[in-house]
Write a protein that holds these residues in place. Structure first.
Motif, PDB file in Angstrom:
ATOM      1  N   PHE A   1      -2.873   7.956  -3.186  1.00 31.59           N
ATOM      2  CA  PHE A   1      -1.700   7.790  -2.337  1.00 31.59           C
ATOM      3  C   PHE A   1      -1.825   6.500  -1.535  1.00 31.59           C
ATOM      4  O   PHE A   1      -2.874   6.223  -0.936  1.00 31.59           O
ATOM      5  N   ASN A   2      -0.768   5.704  -1.521  1.00 25.35           N
ATOM      6  CA  ASN A   2      -0.736   4.435  -0.801  1.00 25.35           C
ATOM      7  C   ASN A   2      -0.314   4.699   0.645  1.00 25.35           C
ATOM      8  O   ASN A   2       0.856   4.914   0.942  1.00 25.35           O
ATOM      9  N   MET A   3      -1.285   4.643   1.563  1.00 24.09           N
ATOM     10  CA  MET A   3      -1.004   4.955   2.955  1.00 24.09           C
ATOM     11  C   MET A   3      -0.110   3.913   3.613  1.00 24.09           C
ATOM     12  O   MET A   3       0.569   4.202   4.604  1.00 24.09           O
ATOM     13  N   MET A   4      -0.086   2.690   3.078  1.00 30.77           N
ATOM     14  CA  MET A   4       0.750   1.652   3.675  1.00 30.77           C
ATOM     15  C   MET A   4       2.239   1.924   3.487  1.00 30.77           C
ATOM     16  O   MET A   4       3.070   1.353   4.189  1.00 30.77           O
ATOM     17  N   GLU A   5       2.584   2.797   2.545  1.00 32.06           N
ATOM     18  CA  GLU A   5       3.993   3.132   2.345  1.00 32.06           C
ATOM     19  C   GLU A   5       4.555   4.001   3.465  1.00 32.06           C
ATOM     20  O   GLU A   5       5.758   4.269   3.511  1.00 32.06           O
ATOM     21  N   LEU A   6       3.684   4.436   4.388  1.00 34.23           N
ATOM     22  CA  LEU A   6       4.178   5.138   5.570  1.00 34.23           C
ATOM     23  C   LEU A   6       4.950   4.189   6.480  1.00 34.23           C
ATOM     24  O   LEU A   6       5.763   4.630   7.293  1.00 34.23           O
ATOM     25  N   TRP A   7       4.658   2.876   6.352  1.00 35.96           N
ATOM     26  CA  TRP A   7       5.358   1.861   7.126  1.00 35.96           C
ATOM     27  C   TRP A   7       6.352   1.159   6.202  1.00 35.96           C
ATOM     28  O   TRP A   7       6.096   0.079   5.668  1.00 35.96           O
ATOM     29  N   LYS A   8       7.486   1.756   6.006  1.00 42.00           N
ATOM     30  CA  LYS A   8       8.493   1.236   5.072  1.00 42.00           C
ATOM     31  C   LYS A   8       9.041  -0.117   5.505  1.00 42.00           C
ATOM     32  O   LYS A   8       9.464  -0.923   4.674  1.00 42.00           O
ATOM     33  N   ASN A   9       9.054  -0.378   6.803  1.00 41.14           N
ATOM     34  CA  ASN A   9       9.676  -1.597   7.305  1.00 41.14           C
ATOM     35  C   ASN A   9       8.690  -2.739   7.507  1.00 41.14           C
ATOM     36  O   ASN A   9       9.022  -3.728   8.162  1.00 41.14           O
ATOM     37  N   ARG A  10       7.490  -2.625   6.978  1.00 44.89           N
ATOM     38  CA  ARG A  10       6.533  -3.718   7.139  1.00 44.89           C
ATOM     39  C   ARG A  10       7.030  -4.957   6.412  1.00 44.89           C
ATOM     40  O   ARG A  10       7.629  -4.884   5.339  1.00 44.89           O
ATOM     41  N   ASN A  11       6.769  -6.113   6.988  1.00 40.14           N
ATOM     42  CA  ASN A  11       7.270  -7.373   6.443  1.00 40.14           C
ATOM     43  C   ASN A  11       6.507  -7.823   5.205  1.00 40.14           C
ATOM     44  O   ASN A  11       7.088  -8.383   4.281  1.00 40.14           O
ATOM     45  N   ASP A  12       5.193  -7.614   5.190  1.00 39.98           N
ATOM     46  CA  ASP A  12       4.358  -8.087   4.086  1.00 39.98           C
ATOM     47  C   ASP A  12       3.851  -6.886   3.298  1.00 39.98           C
ATOM     48  O   ASP A  12       3.092  -6.070   3.814  1.00 39.98           O
ATOM     49  N   LYS A  13       4.284  -6.776   2.056  1.00 40.77           N
ATOM     50  CA  LYS A  13       3.882  -5.638   1.230  1.00 40.77           C
ATOM     51  C   LYS A  13       2.814  -6.001   0.209  1.00 40.77           C
ATOM     52  O   LYS A  13       2.641  -5.316  -0.788  1.00 40.77           O
ATOM     53  N   ARG A  14       2.093  -7.083   0.480  1.00 41.42           N
ATOM     54  CA  ARG A  14       1.028  -7.468  -0.447  1.00 41.42           C
ATOM     55  C   ARG A  14      -0.224  -6.613  -0.267  1.00 41.42           C
ATOM     56  O   ARG A  14      -1.057  -6.524  -1.169  1.00 41.42           O
ATOM     57  N   PHE A  15      -0.386  -6.004   0.893  1.00 42.35           N
ATOM     58  CA  PHE A  15      -1.587  -5.229   1.187  1.00 42.35           C
ATOM     59  C   PHE A  15      -1.303  -3.742   0.998  1.00 42.35           C
ATOM     60  O   PHE A  15      -0.301  -3.215   1.497  1.00 42.35           O
ATOM     61  N   ASP A  16      -2.197  -3.062   0.260  1.00 46.13           N
ATOM     62  CA  ASP A  16      -2.084  -1.618   0.021  1.00 46.13           C
ATOM     63  C   ASP A  16      -3.408  -0.946   0.349  1.00 46.13           C
ATOM     64  O   ASP A  16      -4.483  -1.530   0.190  1.00 46.13           O
ATOM     65  N   LEU A  17      -3.318   0.290   0.789  1.00 47.68           N
ATOM     66  CA  LEU A  17      -4.503   1.073   1.122  1.00 47.68           C
ATOM     67  C   LEU A  17      -4.369   2.446   0.467  1.00 47.68           C
ATOM     68  O   LEU A  17      -3.575   3.281   0.905  1.00 47.68           O
ATOM     69  N   TYR A  18      -5.137   2.651  -0.597  1.00 51.72           N
ATOM     70  CA  TYR A  18      -5.055   3.889  -1.367  1.00 51.72           C
ATOM     71  C   TYR A  18      -6.187   4.844  -0.973  1.00 51.72           C
ATOM     72  O   TYR A  18      -7.349   4.434  -0.830  1.00 51.72           O
ATOM     73  N   VAL A  19      -5.849   6.111  -0.819  1.00 53.79           N
ATOM     74  CA  VAL A  19      -6.839   7.183  -0.681  1.00 53.79           C
ATOM     75  C   VAL A  19      -6.557   8.183  -1.798  1.00 53.79           C
ATOM     76  O   VAL A  19      -5.407   8.382  -2.189  1.00 53.79           O
ATOM     77  N   GLY A  20      -7.624   8.787  -2.317  1.00 53.23           N
ATOM     78  CA  GLY A  20      -7.395   9.686  -3.441  1.00 53.23           C
ATOM     79  C   GLY A  20      -8.547  10.633  -3.691  1.00 53.23           C
ATOM     80  O   GLY A  20      -9.638  10.492  -3.138  1.00 53.23           O
ATOM     81  N   THR A  21      -8.273  11.604  -4.539  1.00 52.85           N
ATOM     82  CA  THR A  21      -9.278  12.562  -4.978  1.00 52.85           C
ATOM     83  C   THR A  21      -8.877  13.054  -6.356  1.00 52.85           C
ATOM     84  O   THR A  21      -7.832  12.673  -6.894  1.00 52.85           O
ATOM     85  N   GLY A  22      -9.707  13.901  -6.948  1.00 46.21           N
ATOM     86  CA  GLY A  22      -9.414  14.404  -8.282  1.00 46.21           C
ATOM     87  C   GLY A  22     -10.567  15.236  -8.795  1.00 46.21           C
ATOM     88  O   GLY A  22     -11.200  15.988  -8.042  1.00 46.21           O
ATOM     89  N   PHE A  23     -10.878  15.062 -10.076  1.00 44.21           N
ATOM     90  CA  PHE A  23     -11.988  15.794 -10.683  1.00 44.21           C
ATOM     91  C   PHE A  23     -12.596  14.946 -11.795  1.00 44.21           C
ATOM     92  O   PHE A  23     -11.873  14.225 -12.496  1.00 44.21           O
ATOM     93  N   GLY A  24     -13.923  15.020 -11.924  1.00 43.72           N
ATOM     94  CA  GLY A  24     -14.601  14.232 -12.944  1.00 43.72           C
ATOM     95  C   GLY A  24     -15.816  14.937 -13.504  1.00 43.72           C
ATOM     96  O   GLY A  24     -16.193  16.034 -13.070  1.00 43.72           O
ATOM     97  N   TRP A  25     -16.438  14.273 -14.475  1.00 51.70           N
ATOM     98  CA  TRP A  25     -17.615  14.825 -15.142  1.00 51.70           C
ATOM     99  C   TRP A  25     -18.648  13.719 -15.292  1.00 51.70           C
ATOM    100  O   TRP A  25     -18.314  12.585 -15.636  1.00 51.70           O
ATOM    101  N   LEU A  26     -19.901  14.084 -15.014  1.00 53.64           N
ATOM    102  CA  LEU A  26     -21.012  13.133 -15.062  1.00 53.64           C
ATOM    103  C   LEU A  26     -21.952  13.511 -16.192  1.00 53.64           C
ATOM    104  O   LEU A  26     -22.348  14.675 -16.308  1.00 53.64           O
ATOM    105  N   PHE A  27     -22.319  12.530 -17.031  1.00 51.59           N
ATOM    106  CA  PHE A  27     -23.240  12.717 -18.150  1.00 51.59           C
ATOM    107  C   PHE A  27     -24.486  11.893 -17.866  1.00 51.59           C
ATOM    108  O   PHE A  27     -24.394  10.671 -17.687  1.00 51.59           O
ATOM    109  N   ALA A  28     -25.661  12.535 -17.821  1.00 51.39           N
ATOM    110  CA  ALA A  28     -26.863  11.845 -17.375  1.00 51.39           C
ATOM    111  C   ALA A  28     -28.072  12.204 -18.223  1.00 51.39           C
ATOM    112  O   ALA A  28     -28.155  13.294 -18.785  1.00 51.39           O
ATOM    113  N   LYS A  29     -29.008  11.262 -18.300  1.00 49.00           N
ATOM    114  CA  LYS A  29     -30.300  11.521 -18.925  1.00 49.00           C
ATOM    115  C   LYS A  29     -31.328  10.555 -18.363  1.00 49.00           C
ATOM    116  O   LYS A  29     -30.979   9.479 -17.865  1.00 49.00           O
TER     117      LYS A  29
END
Length: 244
Positions: free
Chosen positions: A129-157
Motif C-alpha cells: 500500500f502506498n502511504m503517500m496516496e493519503l495526501w491526494k493534494n501533494r504537489n510532487d508525486k515522484r516520492f512513494d512510500l510502500y508498506v506491505g505484507t504477505g506470505f512466502g516460502w524459504l528453501f535452505a540447505k
C-alpha cells in the motif's frame, strides 16, 4: 563535436530530471532488481568469539509488481543470501558420556570448535500500500512510500562442522583403558519453512520509466521444528525499478 555532446547531455538530463507530472498507475507492470545486506536472529546456535563479519552477508533479489491502483500493488519477489554462526571455545564444551558396560573414571575434553552455514532462496507474494496516496493534494508525486505484507516460502540447505578432542579413562574389574580422541564431523542439513514478510520501501521516480529506492524487509519465519531455522531475517537494500 563538443557542441553535439553537450546537446545530447542536455537532452538526457531534461528527460531524466524534468518534473514528473502526476501519473495514475493503473493496471501497469514494473520489474525491479535489488541488492543489500542481511542478518538473522533467533538461531539455536550462537556465535562465540567468531571471526568479524560472520553475522552480516550480502543479498540479491529481483521481482515483478503489478499496480492495481495508485495506492495498491501486488508484488512477486525473490531473494538469495546466506547466514552462518561460528564458535571458538576458550574451554572445552563437555560432551555426553557414551553408553558402555565399563565405568568412566575420568574424562577431559569435548567440543572445541563449531561452524554452521546455510544458503537460502526465498520467494513471496506481497500486498503493498502506498502511504503517500493519503495526501491526494501533494504537489510532487515522484516520492512513494510502500508498506506491505504477505506470505512466502524459504528453501535452505547447508552444513555444520564440529571439532571435538580430549581423553577419557575407563575402569573395569581387572584393567584400565585410556582413550585419546580427535573427531571432526561434517553434518549436512536441509529444510523448507514458511514465513510472513513485512516490508517498507521508499521510492523516487527519476523518470516515468526509472525508479530508485531504499527498502527494508523482515521475514518472520514460522516454526518448522528445526534448530537451523532462525526466528527472523532482516534485510536492507537498494532498489532499481523499471516501469513498463
Amino acid at each position: 563535436m563538443k557542441r553535439f555532446l553537450t546537446m545530447i547531455f542536455l537532452t538526457l538530463s531534461s528527460v531524466l530530471f524534468t518534473r514528473i507530472e502526476a501519473q495514475e498507475r493503473v493496471s501497469t507492470w514494473s520489474l525491479y532488481a535489488e541488492g543489500g545486506a542481511t542478518m538473522v536472529h533467533g538461531l539455536e546456535m550462537l556465535s562465540v568469539d567468531a571471526a568479524p563479519g560472520m553475522n552480516i552477508f550480502p543479498e540479491i533479489g529481483a521481482g515483478v509488481s503489478f499496480d492495481v491502483r495508485p495506492w495498491f500493488r501486488l508484488g512477486l519477489n525473490y531473494d538469495f543470501s546466506k547466514y552462518a554462526r561460528e564458535q571458538r571455545f576458550s574451554e572445552f564444551q563437555p560432551l555426553e558420556i557414551p553408553d558402555g558396560g565399563e565405568e568412566l573414571a575420568e574424562r577431559h575434553g569435548g567440543l572445541a570448535y563449531a561452524r554452521m552455514w546455510t544458503h537460502y532462496h526465498a520467494a513471496d507474494l506481497t500486498f503493498e500500500f502506498n502511504m503517500m496516496e493519503l495526501w491526494k493534494n501533494r504537489n510532487d508525486k515522484r516520492f512513494d512510500l510502500y508498506v506491505g505484507t504477505g506470505f512466502g516460502w524459504l528453501f535452505a540447505k547447508g552444513n555444520t562442522y564440529d571439532i571435538s578432542m580430549g581423553h577419557e579413562r575407563w575402569s573395569e574389574s581387572y584393567k584400565e583403558t585410556i582413550n585419546t580422541w580427535l573427531n571432526a564431523v561434517n553434518t549436512r542439513h536441509k529444510f523448507n519453512a514458511g514465513y510472513v514478510p513485512i516490508l517498507l520501501s521508499a521510492e523516487f521516480d527519476i523518470s516515468p520509466v526509472i525508479t530508485v529506492g531504499l527498502q527494508g524487509n523482515y521475514k518472520h519465519l514460522l516454526d518448522s521444528g528445526s534448530d537451523y531455522v532462525p526466528k527472523g531475517i532482516g534485510t536492507a537494500s537498494a532498489v532499481l525499478r523499471i516501469n513498463l
